[in-house]
Scaffold this motif. Sequence first.
Motif, mmCIF file in Angstrom:
data_model
loop_
_atom_site.group_PDB
_atom_site.id
_atom_site.type_symbol
_atom_site.label_atom_id
_atom_site.label_comp_id
_atom_site.label_asym_id
_atom_site.label_seq_id
_atom_site.Cartn_x
_atom_site.Cartn_y
_atom_site.Cartn_z
ATOM 1 N N ILE A 153 120.448 -39.045 -7.492
ATOM 2 C CA ILE A 153 121.159 -40.217 -8.014
ATOM 3 C C ILE A 153 121.195 -40.166 -9.541
ATOM 4 C CG2 ILE A 153 121.147 -42.737 -8.159
ATOM 5 C CD1 ILE A 153 119.806 -42.767 -5.396
ATOM 6 N N ALA A 154 120.083 -39.764 -10.161
ATOM 7 C CA ALA A 154 120.024 -39.677 -11.620
ATOM 8 C C ALA A 154 120.997 -38.623 -12.148
ATOM 9 C CB ALA A 154 118.601 -39.354 -12.068
ATOM 10 N N ARG A 155 121.188 -37.533 -11.403
ATOM 11 C CA ARG A 155 122.168 -36.516 -11.822
ATOM 12 C C ARG A 155 123.580 -37.071 -11.774
ATOM 13 N NH1 ARG A 155 118.964 -33.125 -8.825
ATOM 14 N NH2 ARG A 155 120.464 -33.046 -7.112
ATOM 15 N N TRP A 156 123.914 -37.858 -10.756
ATOM 16 C CA TRP A 156 125.232 -38.491 -10.696
ATOM 17 C C TRP A 156 125.437 -39.395 -11.909
ATOM 18 C CZ3 TRP A 156 129.400 -38.175 -7.308
ATOM 19 C CH2 TRP A 156 129.206 -37.360 -6.192
ATOM 20 N N PHE A 157 124.400 -40.159 -12.253
ATOM 21 C CA PHE A 157 124.479 -41.024 -13.436
ATOM 22 C C PHE A 157 124.679 -40.180 -14.697
ATOM 23 C CE2 PHE A 157 122.025 -43.935 -16.470
ATOM 24 C CZ PHE A 157 123.159 -44.673 -16.765
ATOM 25 N N PHE A 158 123.957 -39.073 -14.790
ATOM 26 C CA PHE A 158 124.091 -38.165 -15.932
ATOM 27 C C PHE A 158 125.518 -37.623 -16.021
ATOM 28 C CE2 PHE A 158 124.083 -33.827 -17.558
ATOM 29 C CZ PHE A 158 123.393 -33.946 -18.753
ATOM 30 N N PHE A 159 126.070 -37.177 -14.895
ATOM 31 C CA PHE A 159 127.436 -36.641 -14.880
ATOM 32 C C PHE A 159 128.448 -37.703 -15.297
ATOM 33 C CE2 PHE A 159 125.981 -33.589 -11.308
ATOM 34 C CZ PHE A 159 125.462 -32.726 -12.249
ATOM 35 N N ALA A 160 128.228 -38.933 -14.839
ATOM 36 C CA ALA A 160 129.144 -40.016 -15.194
ATOM 37 C C ALA A 160 129.086 -40.314 -16.689
ATOM 38 C CB ALA A 160 128.811 -41.270 -14.385
ATOM 39 N N ARG A 161 127.889 -40.343 -17.271
ATOM 40 C CA ARG A 161 127.746 -40.633 -18.691
ATOM 41 C C ARG A 161 128.455 -39.586 -19.558
ATOM 42 N NH1 ARG A 161 123.798 -43.392 -21.259
ATOM 43 N NH2 ARG A 161 125.116 -42.853 -23.041
ATOM 44 N N PHE A 162 128.360 -38.313 -19.175
ATOM 45 C CA PHE A 162 128.950 -37.234 -19.963
ATOM 46 C C PHE A 162 130.391 -36.912 -19.552
ATOM 47 C CE2 PHE A 162 124.591 -36.348 -21.280
ATOM 48 C CZ PHE A 162 124.778 -35.955 -22.598
ATOM 49 N N LYS A 163 130.995 -37.760 -18.685
ATOM 50 C CA LYS A 163 132.377 -37.553 -18.234
ATOM 51 C C LYS A 163 132.539 -36.152 -17.632
ATOM 52 C CE LYS A 163 132.574 -41.385 -20.539
ATOM 53 N NZ LYS A 163 132.269 -42.661 -19.861
ATOM 54 N N PHE A 164 131.514 -35.723 -16.921
ATOM 55 C CA PHE A 164 131.465 -34.380 -16.375
ATOM 56 C C PHE A 164 132.555 -34.151 -15.328
ATOM 57 C CE2 PHE A 164 129.665 -31.318 -13.298
ATOM 58 C CZ PHE A 164 129.420 -30.256 -14.134
ATOM 59 N N PHE A 165 132.809 -35.149 -14.499
ATOM 60 C CA PHE A 165 133.797 -34.995 -13.439
ATOM 61 C C PHE A 165 135.207 -34.868 -14.011
ATOM 62 C CE2 PHE A 165 130.332 -37.465 -11.375
ATOM 63 C CZ PHE A 165 129.909 -36.465 -10.514
ATOM 64 N N ALA A 166 135.476 -35.572 -15.113
ATOM 65 C CA ALA A 166 136.776 -35.437 -15.769
ATOM 66 C C ALA A 166 136.958 -34.015 -16.303
ATOM 67 C CB ALA A 166 136.896 -36.453 -16.899
ATOM 68 N N ALA A 167 135.880 -33.432 -16.853
ATOM 69 C CA ALA A 167 135.947 -32.054 -17.353
ATOM 70 C C ALA A 167 136.183 -31.068 -16.214
ATOM 71 C CB ALA A 167 134.660 -31.709 -18.094
ATOM 72 N N LEU A 168 135.586 -31.328 -15.065
ATOM 73 C CA LEU A 168 135.808 -30.454 -13.899
ATOM 74 C C LEU A 168 137.258 -30.511 -13.454
ATOM 75 C CD1 LEU A 168 132.651 -31.029 -11.645
ATOM 76 C CD2 LEU A 168 133.224 -28.979 -12.943
ATOM 77 N N ARG A 169 137.804 -31.740 -13.365
ATOM 78 C CA ARG A 169 139.198 -31.883 -12.932
ATOM 79 C C ARG A 169 140.145 -31.218 -13.928
ATOM 80 N NH1 ARG A 169 137.391 -37.141 -11.678
ATOM 81 N NH2 ARG A 169 138.275 -37.926 -13.622
ATOM 82 N N ALA A 170 139.864 -31.389 -15.219
ATOM 83 C CA ALA A 170 140.747 -30.833 -16.250
ATOM 84 C C ALA A 170 140.766 -29.314 -16.232
ATOM 85 C CB ALA A 170 140.315 -31.341 -17.627
ATOM 86 N N THR A 171 139.664 -28.698 -15.832
ATOM 87 C CA THR A 171 139.571 -27.239 -15.828
ATOM 88 C C THR A 171 139.745 -26.631 -14.439
ATOM 89 O OG1 THR A 171 137.162 -27.409 -15.618
ATOM 90 C CG2 THR A 171 138.063 -27.206 -17.848
ATOM 91 N N GLY A 172 139.944 -27.477 -13.430
ATOM 92 C CA GLY A 172 140.123 -26.970 -12.071
ATOM 93 C C GLY A 172 138.878 -26.329 -11.504
ATOM 94 N N SER A 173 137.712 -26.816 -11.906
ATOM 95 C CA SER A 173 136.440 -26.239 -11.471
ATOM 96 C C SER A 173 135.729 -27.172 -10.495
ATOM 97 C CB SER A 173 135.531 -25.968 -12.677
ATOM 98 O OG SER A 173 136.163 -25.140 -13.619
ATOM 99 N N THR A 174 134.726 -26.644 -9.847
ATOM 100 C CA THR A 174 133.869 -27.439 -8.964
ATOM 101 C C THR A 174 132.414 -27.078 -9.267
ATOM 102 O OG1 THR A 174 133.976 -25.760 -7.202
ATOM 103 C CG2 THR A 174 135.569 -27.563 -7.116
ATOM 104 N N THR A 175 131.511 -27.882 -8.754
ATOM 105 C CA THR A 175 130.087 -27.618 -8.989
ATOM 106 C C THR A 175 129.284 -27.903 -7.732
ATOM 107 O OG1 THR A 175 128.199 -28.131 -10.422
ATOM 108 C CG2 THR A 175 129.623 -29.967 -9.815
ATOM 109 N N VAL A 176 128.140 -27.233 -7.616
ATOM 110 C CA VAL A 176 127.242 -27.449 -6.486
ATOM 111 C C VAL A 176 125.827 -27.150 -6.962
ATOM 112 C CG1 VAL A 176 127.469 -25.066 -5.636
ATOM 113 C CG2 VAL A 176 126.778 -26.881 -4.065
ATOM 114 N N LEU A 177 124.869 -27.908 -6.462
ATOM 115 C CA LEU A 177 123.469 -27.653 -6.771
ATOM 116 C C LEU A 177 123.037 -26.396 -6.022
ATOM 117 C CD1 LEU A 177 120.819 -28.751 -8.116
ATOM 118 C CD2 LEU A 177 120.332 -29.822 -5.908
#
Length: 209
Positions: A77-101
């Motif tokens: 849950i804390a990682r999701w919060f971290f990703f949201a704070r750094f706009k990480f998902f927007a960067a993934l969409r903009a670059t056409g990338s995905t991520t997985v633990l």
Amino acid sequence: MLLLLSSILCVVFLLSLCLFDIWCFIRIGIFCAYGSLWQKCPDDLFQDVVMPNVVLTSDLDYMLHMNNVRYLREADIARWFFFARFKFFAALRATGSTTVLSGSCSRHRRPLRLFERFDIHTRIVGWDEQAFYLEQRFVSRRKGFVVAIIHCRQHITGIGAAAIMEAIARKKVESPELPEEVKHWLKYNEASSQRLRAESNLPNNAKEK
């Protein structure tokens, strides 16, 4: 009619609690909305993102400590919060990338007890061509003691970890040297991969996250 509808809703809610971890999904949604909509992206790429927490009765094991499985869930849950704070998902969409633990390693130093308040500090410690690495510290508020620490390897498919970091920071940025404990952990991961590939008769250059 109203009574029947209320009864149906109660049954659906109870079934949802039994079949799905509804509270976890609700908390992820709350923290993601708060982090992405009401918090600006930190200026420092290596800044800690702190998520407050408390030990509840549902978190306890038979020793009345916080269950070790709960640490991993709260870290998620804390990682999701971290990703949201750094706009990480927007960067993934903009670059056409995905991520997985693709890996995590946890170490427990002291137990957390019922109703004890603690914070989860999540930060980036570095990256390489394929992944970036996070450190998550569970810090008790009583004495500021780090009761547990988790290191995570977040694999990036597509453009690569360095490009994602530049998209988030909006400038070219170099990875710092990884901490010694992370280097040792990566060596362990590689040794484990080599042994498993050998057992499966796979070549050493076989793709693996």
